[in-house]
Design a protein around this motif. Structure first.
Motif, PDB file in Angstrom:
ATOM      1  N   GLY A  24       0.791  -1.223   0.000  1.00 33.13           N
ATOM      2  CA  GLY A  24       0.000   0.000   0.000  1.00 33.13           C
ATOM      3  C   GLY A  24       0.821   1.269   0.000  1.00 33.13           C
ATOM      4  O   GLY A  24       0.284   2.366   0.166  1.00 33.13           O
ATOM      5  N   GLY A  25       2.132   1.151  -0.198  1.00 30.17           N
ATOM      6  CA  GLY A  25       3.002   2.318  -0.161  1.00 30.17           C
ATOM      7  C   GLY A  25       2.972   3.127  -1.438  1.00 30.17           C
ATOM      8  O   GLY A  25       2.376   2.734  -2.447  1.00 30.17           O
ATOM      9  N   CYS A  26       3.646   4.255  -1.409  1.00 34.64           N
ATOM     10  CA  CYS A  26       3.673   5.186  -2.537  1.00 34.64           C
ATOM     11  C   CYS A  26       4.253   4.531  -3.777  1.00 34.64           C
ATOM     12  O   CYS A  26       5.237   3.786  -3.706  1.00 34.64           O
ATOM     13  CB  CYS A  26       4.501   6.411  -2.149  1.00 34.64           C
ATOM     14  N   GLY A  27       3.665   4.824  -4.940  1.00 37.59           N
ATOM     15  CA  GLY A  27       4.129   4.262  -6.200  1.00 37.59           C
ATOM     16  C   GLY A  27       5.418   4.868  -6.711  1.00 37.59           C
ATOM     17  O   GLY A  27       6.046   4.305  -7.600  1.00 37.59           O
ATOM     18  N   PHE A  28       5.815   6.026  -6.176  1.00 34.60           N
ATOM     19  CA  PHE A  28       7.126   6.579  -6.477  1.00 34.60           C
ATOM     20  C   PHE A  28       8.052   6.163  -5.344  1.00 34.60           C
ATOM     21  O   PHE A  28       8.097   6.791  -4.284  1.00 34.60           O
ATOM     22  CB  PHE A  28       7.072   8.103  -6.573  1.00 34.60           C
ATOM     23  N   GLY A  33      13.111   8.069 -17.661  1.00 38.73           N
ATOM     24  CA  GLY A  33      13.373   8.790 -18.894  1.00 38.73           C
ATOM     25  C   GLY A  33      12.635  10.102 -18.967  1.00 38.73           C
ATOM     26  O   GLY A  33      12.091  10.597 -17.982  1.00 38.73           O
ATOM     27  N   GLY A  34      12.607  10.663 -20.166  1.00 36.62           N
ATOM     28  CA  GLY A  34      12.034  11.982 -20.339  1.00 36.62           C
ATOM     29  C   GLY A  34      13.064  13.054 -20.009  1.00 36.62           C
ATOM     30  O   GLY A  34      14.191  12.760 -19.597  1.00 36.62           O
ATOM     31  N   THR A  78       3.685   9.123 -14.478  1.00 33.84           N
ATOM     32  CA  THR A  78       3.905   7.699 -14.235  1.00 33.84           C
ATOM     33  C   THR A  78       5.350   7.513 -13.770  1.00 33.84           C
ATOM     34  O   THR A  78       6.146   8.457 -13.760  1.00 33.84           O
ATOM     35  CB  THR A  78       3.681   6.869 -15.511  1.00 33.84           C
ATOM     36  N   ASN A  79       5.698   6.285 -13.432  1.00 29.80           N
ATOM     37  CA  ASN A  79       7.060   6.003 -12.982  1.00 29.80           C
ATOM     38  C   ASN A  79       8.097   6.215 -14.071  1.00 29.80           C
ATOM     39  O   ASN A  79       9.301   6.278 -13.774  1.00 29.80           O
ATOM     40  CB  ASN A  79       7.160   4.558 -12.470  1.00 29.80           C
ATOM     41  N   PRO A 112       5.205   6.136 -22.920  1.00 27.74           N
ATOM     42  CA  PRO A 112       6.409   5.323 -22.759  1.00 27.74           C
ATOM     43  C   PRO A 112       6.443   4.590 -21.429  1.00 27.74           C
ATOM     44  O   PRO A 112       5.914   5.063 -20.419  1.00 27.74           O
ATOM     45  CB  PRO A 112       7.538   6.356 -22.844  1.00 27.74           C
ATOM     46  N   SER A 113       7.076   3.438 -21.452  1.00 23.90           N
ATOM     47  CA  SER A 113       7.251   2.637 -20.242  1.00 23.90           C
ATOM     48  C   SER A 113       8.510   1.794 -20.415  1.00 23.90           C
ATOM     49  O   SER A 113       8.838   1.387 -21.536  1.00 23.90           O
ATOM     50  CB  SER A 113       6.037   1.725 -20.023  1.00 23.90           C
ATOM     51  N   VAL A 114       9.222   1.557 -19.332  1.00 24.03           N
ATOM     52  CA  VAL A 114      10.397   0.695 -19.389  1.00 24.03           C
ATOM     53  C   VAL A 114       9.957  -0.743 -19.141  1.00 24.03           C
ATOM     54  O   VAL A 114       9.294  -1.032 -18.137  1.00 24.03           O
ATOM     55  CB  VAL A 114      11.465   1.106 -18.354  1.00 24.03           C
TER      56      VAL A 114
END
Length: 538
Positions: free
Chosen positions: A173-177, A258-259, A252-253, A368-370
């Motif tokens: 349940g923790g932060c996605g970042f 990237g970016g 998103t992550n 984009p996604s890794v």
């Protein structure tokens, strides 16, 4: 280890070897902790600093990723905690443990309307509540970490492994970042720490770090570190809609990787190995199809290390975390071990997928996604142990995690995608055991005029009132084994351990009752070099 009545014999370890070569990154990587005869001049005196750790004290911090999708991998860690503790307890001199757990959740303040934003975190506080099906930790009320120091455990269960398991399953349940490195930094009070300064951990964590103890850090995570300064805007939409029009891309992550402000920097094999930050949009040399493009990259490093000097990452430099943690110990190269069960940094492929549904999204956009660098969900399984048909563990390229871990001479990197963490945890425990054993000297030591090893030993003593004094310690051959004195001897051979010292280990025997709060010693030994004609040299 105890000798004759009234004499306590304590093993001492190397704190610094001159010209110690750094180990190359590998699945199981650490220094050999041996002193080789250097090929320089016919004779030389090598100064080696030894630091004693009272009762083999070991402060051990586990950083457990508690973001979405981590439950299965937490369970595999949970299953091996008894084995891990057993390996430590079966050492010749079992460590006096401080054992704590911290999560990857430091929060990621951003726009409150965005699901991924996390306006509250756990600030590096130790997690000591009963988790999962455990009904009670049996820890002393108010205790935030486990200890069995001085033969006085702060739990009533009687089995430290059971208490460890009780607090280790942090859920998802923790932060996605994930802020894995920032959480470790905060938990140990190391933010911005300079050598010699006093750590400033959260009040709930005070007492965990012992100045004279070894430090072990174990990371369990399936994504790369996304730690950023407190004033960052990388976790926010900054007035943009949730779509590819945002200069940082969708929230998103991928922003961590990237970016324009991403933390990874890679080579593009299809473009002459040109260096590039993983892009927001498919480049002309992208593979795949127009509807599902991909981009294979290689040699990815932390943006901070970019050969082009970009330095554009919005994240906290990994070098800062390395410096902070190393500042916790006077001799970090020999007092700290860092391990990670994480995803490998390669292979590294960017894929573009149809947009996620949500406010502000535009149909038809590709985001984009890794791709995973290991595991069964969307990426190849590159772990050394094949996953079972029911194992859905996966991990994204751990570029920053790998750099952090391998910056420490004593380190272990293992795969989050292994079907079992039995070998990983056993290896980490073994390496910790090696960290707290006496040093191995493989070079030949010159003899003095009496035919004794040409070494000098000075003990630096601190008593309970913090009074300091130095004293010269002679060899036991000179004192007729009267303490204090030192000896050199080959260690017992362990046929099950191929890294067993093949040389000699140094042991200092102190008289009973000597204050051992912050003891250390400085040892100078003259090693035989090629061509030497000194006594005792071949």
């Amino acid at each position: 280890m105890h000798g004759h009545a009234g004499i306590a014999s304590k093993s001492w370890r190397v704190a610094r070897w001159a010209a110690l070569a750094a180990a190359a990154p590998a699945l199981w990587a650490c220094t050999s902790r041996t002193l080789e005869t250097p090929n320089m001049v016919p004779t030389a005196t090598i100064q080696t600093n030894f630091t004693q750790k009272v009762a083999n004290e070991l402060d051990l911090l586990f950083m457990v990723d508690n973001s979405l999708s981590m439950k299965e991998m937490q369970q595999k860690l949970y299953d091996q905690l008894p084995l891990f503790i057993q390996v430590l307890q079966q050492l010749k001199n079992p460590p006096s443990l401080h054992l704590a757990v911290v999560s990857s959740d430091m929060g990621a303040p951003g726009d409150s309307t965005v699901a991924l934003s996390c306006n509250h975190g756990q600030s590096g506080d130790f997690q000591s509540m009963a988790q999962g099906t455990c009904l009670g930790t049996t820890l002393t009320p108010g205790a935030t970490f486990i200890t069995n120091a001085d033969g006085m455990p702060n739990f009533t269960d009687g089995n430290i492994a059971d208490v460890f398991q009780c607090i280790a399953l942090l859920g998802d349940g923790g932060c996605g970042f994930e802020n894995q490195l920032a959480s470790i930094d905060a938990a140990l009070g190391a933010q911005g720490l300079q050598p010699g300064q006093t750590p400033n951990p959260p009040s709930t964590n005070v007492g965990f770090l012992r100045p004279e103890a070894y430090l072990g850090i174990v990371i369990l995570t399936n994504e790369d570190d996304c730690s950023a300064p407190s004033n960052t805007t990388i976790y926010s939409q900054n007035g943009y809609q949730q779509n590819i029009a945002d200069p940082d891309g969708p929230l998103t992550n991928y922003r961590c990787n990237g970016g324009p402000r991403g933390a990874h920097y890679c080579q593009d094999p299809a473009n002459g190995n040109a260096w590039t930050i993983p892009p927001l949009f498919p480049p002309p040399d992208a593979q795949g199809t127009a509807a599902a493009p991909t981009l294979d990259l290689a040699g990815c490093i932390d943006n901070e290390q970019s050969p082009m000097g970009t330095g554009t990452s919005a994240l906290t430099p990994v070098s800062q975390f390395i410096s902070d943690i190393k500042s916790l110990k006077p001799d970090p190269d020999n007092q700290i071990l860092v391990a990670a069960i994480a995803a490998p940094a390669a292979p590294y492929t960017v894929e573009w997928l149809p947009e996620s549904q949500g406010t502000g999204t535009k149909p038809g956009e590709l985001w984009p996604s890794v791709m995973h660098s290991c595991g069964t969900k969307g990426g190849p399984d590159v772990s050394p142990t094949a996953q079972s048909a029911t194992d859905s563990s996966f991990g994204d390229p751990g570029v920053r995690i790998s750099r952090f871990v391998s910056a420490f001479p004593n380190y272990v990197l293992a795969s989050i995608c292994d079907a079992s963490y039995a070998s990983s945890m056993a290896e980490i425990a073994k390496r910790l055991g090696q960290l707290i054993t006496p040093p191995c000297i493989t070079g030949t030591i010159e003899n003095d005029g009496n035919g004794q090893p040409e070494c000098s030993v000075v003990e630096h003593l601190t008593d309970m009132q913090q009074n300091k004094k130095d004293r010269v310690v002679q060899s036991c051959a000179e004192t007729n084994n009267a303490a204090p004195c030192w000896t050199l001897a080959p260690p017992p051979v362990d046929p099950t351990n191929p890294t067993t010292c093949a040389g000699q280990q140094l042991t200092i025997t102190d008289e009973a009752g000597i204050a051992t709060n912050l003891e250390s010693s400085t040892i100078n030994c003259a090693l035989c070099l090629p061509g030497s004609t000194e006594p005792g040299c071949p």
